[in-house]
Each structure stands twice: as structure tokens, then as C-alpha cells.
Design a protein around this motif. Structure first.
Motif, PDB file in Angstrom:
ATOM      1  N   ASP A  99       0.852  -1.179   0.000  1.00  0.00           N
ATOM      2  CA  ASP A  99       0.000   0.000   0.000  1.00  0.00           C
ATOM      3  C   ASP A  99       0.893   1.236   0.000  1.00  0.00           C
ATOM      4  N   PRO A 100       0.843   2.068  -1.057  1.00  0.00           N
ATOM      5  CA  PRO A 100       1.746   3.229  -1.110  1.00  0.00           C
ATOM      6  C   PRO A 100       1.404   4.314  -0.103  1.00  0.00           C
ATOM      7  N   SER A 101       0.204   4.236   0.502  1.00  0.00           N
ATOM      8  CA  SER A 101      -0.221   5.308   1.399  1.00  0.00           C
ATOM      9  C   SER A 101       0.117   5.051   2.859  1.00  0.00           C
ATOM     10  N   GLN A 102       0.557   3.819   3.188  1.00  0.00           N
ATOM     11  CA  GLN A 102       0.865   3.526   4.587  1.00  0.00           C
ATOM     12  C   GLN A 102       1.856   2.374   4.668  1.00  0.00           C
ATOM     13  N   PRO A 103       2.695   2.349   5.719  1.00  0.00           N
ATOM     14  CA  PRO A 103       3.677   1.271   5.853  1.00  0.00           C
ATOM     15  C   PRO A 103       3.040   0.002   6.409  1.00  0.00           C
ATOM     16  N   ASN A 104       3.728  -1.113   6.219  1.00  0.00           N
ATOM     17  CA  ASN A 104       3.299  -2.413   6.764  1.00  0.00           C
ATOM     18  C   ASN A 104       1.856  -2.759   6.391  1.00  0.00           C
ATOM     19  N   ALA A 105       1.486  -2.501   5.149  1.00  0.00           N
ATOM     20  CA  ALA A 105       0.137  -2.808   4.690  1.00  0.00           C
ATOM     21  C   ALA A 105       0.189  -3.281   3.247  1.00  0.00           C
ATOM     22  N   LEU A 106      -0.599  -4.299   2.947  1.00  0.00           N
ATOM     23  CA  LEU A 106      -0.724  -4.839   1.601  1.00  0.00           C
ATOM     24  C   LEU A 106      -2.127  -4.594   1.073  1.00  0.00           C
ATOM     25  N   VAL A 107      -2.225  -4.335  -0.219  1.00  0.00           N
ATOM     26  CA  VAL A 107      -3.525  -4.214  -0.870  1.00  0.00           C
ATOM     27  C   VAL A 107      -3.856  -5.550  -1.511  1.00  0.00           C
ATOM     28  N   MET A 108      -4.920  -6.200  -1.007  1.00  0.00           N
ATOM     29  CA  MET A 108      -5.394  -7.466  -1.560  1.00  0.00           C
ATOM     30  C   MET A 108      -6.469  -7.159  -2.608  1.00  0.00           C
ATOM     31  N   ARG A 109      -6.299  -7.709  -3.810  1.00  0.00           N
ATOM     32  CA  ARG A 109      -7.276  -7.484  -4.884  1.00  0.00           C
ATOM     33  C   ARG A 109      -7.797  -8.824  -5.402  1.00  0.00           C
ATOM     34  N   VAL A 149      -7.383  -3.694   2.355  1.00  0.00           N
ATOM     35  CA  VAL A 149      -6.073  -3.342   2.873  1.00  0.00           C
ATOM     36  C   VAL A 149      -5.769  -4.229   4.080  1.00  0.00           C
ATOM     37  N   TRP A 150      -4.695  -4.995   3.957  1.00  0.00           N
ATOM     38  CA  TRP A 150      -4.268  -5.926   5.014  1.00  0.00           C
ATOM     39  C   TRP A 150      -3.115  -5.303   5.773  1.00  0.00           C
ATOM     40  N   ARG A 151      -3.354  -4.946   7.020  1.00  0.00           N
ATOM     41  CA  ARG A 151      -2.313  -4.366   7.866  1.00  0.00           C
ATOM     42  C   ARG A 151      -1.546  -5.495   8.554  1.00  0.00           C
ATOM     43  N   LEU A 152      -0.296  -5.630   8.208  1.00  0.00           N
ATOM     44  CA  LEU A 152       0.522  -6.737   8.688  1.00  0.00           C
ATOM     45  C   LEU A 152       0.937  -6.512  10.138  1.00  0.00           C
ATOM     46  N   ASP A 185       6.821  -9.837   3.070  1.00  0.00           N
ATOM     47  CA  ASP A 185       7.766  -9.113   3.924  1.00  0.00           C
ATOM     48  C   ASP A 185       7.913  -7.685   3.417  1.00  0.00           C
ATOM     49  N   LEU A 186       7.457  -6.718   4.217  1.00  0.00           N
ATOM     50  CA  LEU A 186       7.555  -5.307   3.851  1.00  0.00           C
ATOM     51  C   LEU A 186       8.606  -4.574   4.674  1.00  0.00           C
ATOM     52  N   THR A 187       9.429  -5.322   5.388  1.00  0.00           N
ATOM     53  CA  THR A 187      10.464  -4.699   6.203  1.00  0.00           C
ATOM     54  C   THR A 187      11.551  -4.117   5.302  1.00  0.00           C
ATOM     55  N   VAL A 188      11.826  -2.830   5.474  1.00  0.00           N
ATOM     56  CA  VAL A 188      12.860  -2.152   4.694  1.00  0.00           C
ATOM     57  C   VAL A 188      14.159  -2.182   5.494  1.00  0.00           C
ATOM     58  N   PRO A 189      15.219  -2.791   4.952  1.00  0.00           N
ATOM     59  CA  PRO A 189      16.487  -2.800   5.687  1.00  0.00           C
ATOM     60  C   PRO A 189      16.989  -1.383   5.931  1.00  0.00           C
TER      61      PRO A 189
END
Length: 201
Positions: A99-109, A149-152, A185-189
Motif C-alpha cells: 500500500d503506497p499510502s501507509q507502511p506495513n500494509a498490503l492491498v489485496m485485490r 487493505v491488510w495491515r501486517l 515481507d515489507l520490512t525495509v532494511p
């Protein structure tokens, strides 16, 4: 004298024409004793052969003396409408995207189609392994908006299996499930520091 028979009439054009349906007496339950409080309750079984076509029914009950109301005339509306639906819904699950609008979130379609989808017909689930255990993403029954929107949370593994379930009002159910685990995995090193060390010659 109680109920002696029931005549069943069917229409496929909203009452413009009516046809009497053969009724198997062994498939009808008609109470013969009219004594006692309250209405009499009975049942009759009919066959539905055409799918995705609205049936209209009109029942005429008769007492044991053969007296009952007149059969339906052209133009009379059905007392009951039924539609046979054995077709599974169509379910397609797309690859999730950050999700470009928030961290640690995926857009499920997804796409879910059926002539008679149930209210809130969609369920999304994830599992750490193909055999489960499966856990819901969001509410167990979601509206068919096409995205969620799936908040991880920290307890979710880096890769998971995903499942989409779609239901219709007739109880038919279709599932779309990933064959391989999907990386979520949305963790940014984050670079903590840089140091130099002598290299070997």
C-alpha cells in the motif's frame, strides 16, 4: 375433514401461462385431521430441472371431500418463486501489492462474480503452511469491493499462503488459493553504520 390432496401449478413466465405439475402422492405430507388449534401444515415435493430460470408456483389444496379453490388463471401471480442455482461463483485472487499510502500494509485485490452473490460474499485468509491453520484477513465476511487493505502484524511470517472464498445465496462456494507461498515481507532494511577493514592481499 382434513386435507385430501394438493394440486401444484408452475409458471415460467410470471403467470402468463400455467401448467399443472404431476405430484407423487408418496412425496406429499397432508394432515387428515382438521381438529385442533392453528392452521394445518403440509408439504409436497416437486422437481426443478432448469437452472438459472425463475419458477413460479401456485398451490391449490383440497379437503378430503375434493373441495378447494380454483386453479390459477393466466395473469395470476405466483404464490412462491424459486430459482435453481448449482453454478459455483467465479473467484480470482491477484498478487498482493504494498500500500503506497501507509507502511506495513498490503492491498489485496480479487474478482468475484455470480448471478446471485451473497451479502458480504468474500472471505480472505492466510496460513503459514498449505495445510493451515488458516486465519481471516479482516472480517470473516467482506463486501465484494474488489480490494482490501491488510495491515501486517509482527506475528505474520515473511511468506504465507493466501485463500479467497466467494459464496452465493444458494450456498455454492468457490475458492482461489495460491499454490506457492507469497512473500509479504515489507520490512525495509536500515543501514546502521559503515566501517572499513583491511583486505587481504
Amino acid at each position: 375433514s382434513g386435507l385430501g390432496a394438493v394440486d401444484v401449478f408452475v409458471t415460467l413466465d410470471e403467470g402468463r401461462t400455467w401448467e399443472k405439475v404431476p405430484v407423487d402422492p408418496s412425496a406429499a405430507i397432508l394432515p387428515v385431521d382438521a381438529r385442533g388449534p392453528g392452521p394445518l401444515r403440509g408439504s409436497v415435493t416437486v422437481q426443478l430441472n432448469q437452472e438459472a430460470k425463475p419458477y413460479g408456483f401456485y398451490l391449490v389444496v383440497k379437503n378430503r371431500a375434493g373441495l378447494g379453490k380454483a386453479p390459477p388463471h393466466p395473469g395470476d401471480l405466483p404464490q412462491l418463486r424459486v430459482e435453481l442455482d448449482r453454478t459455483l461463483p467465479e473467484a480470482k485472487l491477484m498478487k498482493p501489492e504494498p500500500d503506497p499510502s501507509q507502511p506495513n500494509a498490503l492491498v489485496m485485490r480479487w474478482t468475484a462474480t455470480d448471478l446471485h452473490l451473497a451479502p458480504n460474499p468474500v472471505s480472505l485468509q492466510w496460513a503459514p503452511a498449505k495445510e493451515g491453520p488458516w486465519q481471516f484477513i479482516g472480517e470473516p465476511q467482506l463486501p465484494n469491493t474488489g480490494y482490501h487493505v491488510w495491515r501486517l502484524t509482527p506475528d505474520i511470517p515473511a511468506s504465507v499462503y493466501l485463500r479467497l472464498t466467494v459464496r452465493d445465496v444458494a450456498g455454492n462456494k468457490a475458492e482461489a488459493e495460491t499454490e506457492q507461498p507469497v512473500l509479504v515481507d515489507l520490512t525495509v532494511p536500515v543501514l546502521g553504520g559503515i566501517s572499513l577493514q583491511p583486505g587481504a592481499r
